[in-house]
Design an enzyme around this catalytic site. Structure first.
Site, PDB file in Angstrom:
ATOM      1  N   CYS A   1       0.851  -1.181   0.000  1.00 20.58           N
ATOM      2  CA  CYS A   1       0.000   0.000   0.000  1.00 20.58           C
ATOM      3  C   CYS A   1       0.884   1.228   0.000  1.00 20.58           C
ATOM      4  CB  CYS A   1      -0.909   0.015   1.222  1.00 20.58           C
ATOM      5  SG  CYS A   1      -2.113  -1.355   1.296  1.00 20.58           S
TER       6      CYS A   1
ATOM      7  N   GLY B   1       1.734  -2.624   4.589  1.00 22.35           N
ATOM      8  CA  GLY B   1       2.380  -3.876   4.954  1.00 22.35           C
ATOM      9  C   GLY B   1       1.391  -4.909   5.458  1.00 22.35           C
ATOM     10  N   GLU B   2       1.880  -5.799   6.293  1.00 22.63           N
ATOM     11  CA  GLU B   2       1.056  -6.885   6.810  1.00 22.63           C
ATOM     12  C   GLU B   2       1.578  -7.334   8.169  1.00 22.63           C
ATOM     13  OE1 GLU B   2      -0.500 -11.378   5.499  1.00 22.63           O
ATOM     14  OE2 GLU B   2       0.670 -10.144   4.109  1.00 22.63           O
TER      15      GLU B   2
END
Length: 252
Positions: free
Chosen positions: A2, A81-82
């Site tokens: 993103c 991110g994650e």
């Protein structure tokens, strides 16, 4: 992947339309990082704006949109991110009484910060991330980056405005940005064939270091930027040498 961007103008110059237009322009240039959606959030009284470009991965519903505000109303978060362990963190938070509106890891990040505080929450995050967090009560902006620095994040003052974003091109879209090349960074580039952190090619613009949080306290007259380190590869390696794992390999 993103894209995040934002700015804080303590002078609060320009109209609300100017603020909206500037954060929209900063976010739009990051559309290649997040082609699935966009969102902005503005605190006009503080001169703060947050923008997000979304790549839908974990929660594909509208519930995964950003920026997202905590249920208590204190925090607003944008992230890139994650968080790999967000499901176990969500279970822990639900056991503590937290109620979730969606299924995204970003909401888990936000509610973890709201419940435990930023320092304790970020220590629990297992993932790759960069984020901007606005504390509405303390009027402070926090920029954080994952332990290894997989997700980029730039920041700095330019023309009296504090700017940040996933890529330098987002900062360039703000009208206060001064694209003055840092000659020291050029020298580093010629030596190493890249610009090492915390420098960037532009004077006054830096990279958030891996494992660090940069904080701007907007309620202070000095508006000083501070940095804290929540994780260090060097310290982790030294701890491992001092306290080696003595179990079986398959249990490591």
């Amino acid at each position: 992947m993103c894209g995040i961007a934002g700015f804080l103008d303590p002078r609060r110059e320009g109209s609300s339309q100017d603020i909206d237009r500037n954060i929209a322009a900063m976010s739009a240039v990051l559309s290649h990082r997040g082609p699935d959606g966009q969102g902005t959030w503005v605190d006009y009284n503080a001169g703060l704006a947050l923008g997000h470009r979304r790549l839908s991965i974990v929660d594909l519903s509208p519930g995964g949109r950003q920026p997202v505000k905590s249920r208590c109303g204190r925090y607003v978060l944008i992230s890139n991110g994650e968080i790999y362990n967000f499901r176990s963190l969500r279970d822990e938070l639900e056991d503590a009484g937290c109620v979730f509106r969606g299924h995204s890891d970003t909401e888990v990040m936000l509610e973890a910060i709201s419940k435990w505080g930023l320092a304790k929450a970020i220590d629990k995050f297992d993932g790759m991330f960069a984020f901007g967090l606005w504390d509405r009560r303390n009027r402070s902006l926090h920029l954080g980056r994952d332990r290894i620095g997989e997700k980029p994040l730039y920041y700095g003052w330019s023309g009296g405005v504090f700017l940040f974003g996933s890529e330098l091109k987002a900062l360039r879209r703000h009208p206060s940005f001064s694209a003055e090349v840092d000659r020291d960074a050029v020298a580093l580039f010629l030596r190493y064939a890249y610009v090492p952190a915390p420098f960037s090619i532009y004077r006054g613009i830096r990279k958030v270091m891996p494992g660090s949080i940069v904080t701007l306290a907007a309620d202070r007259r000095s508006l000083e930027v501070s940095q804290s380190v929540y994780w260090s590869l060097k310290n982790t390696a030294e701890r491992g040498l001092a306290e080696p794992f003595e179990g079986e390999p398959q249990a490591a």
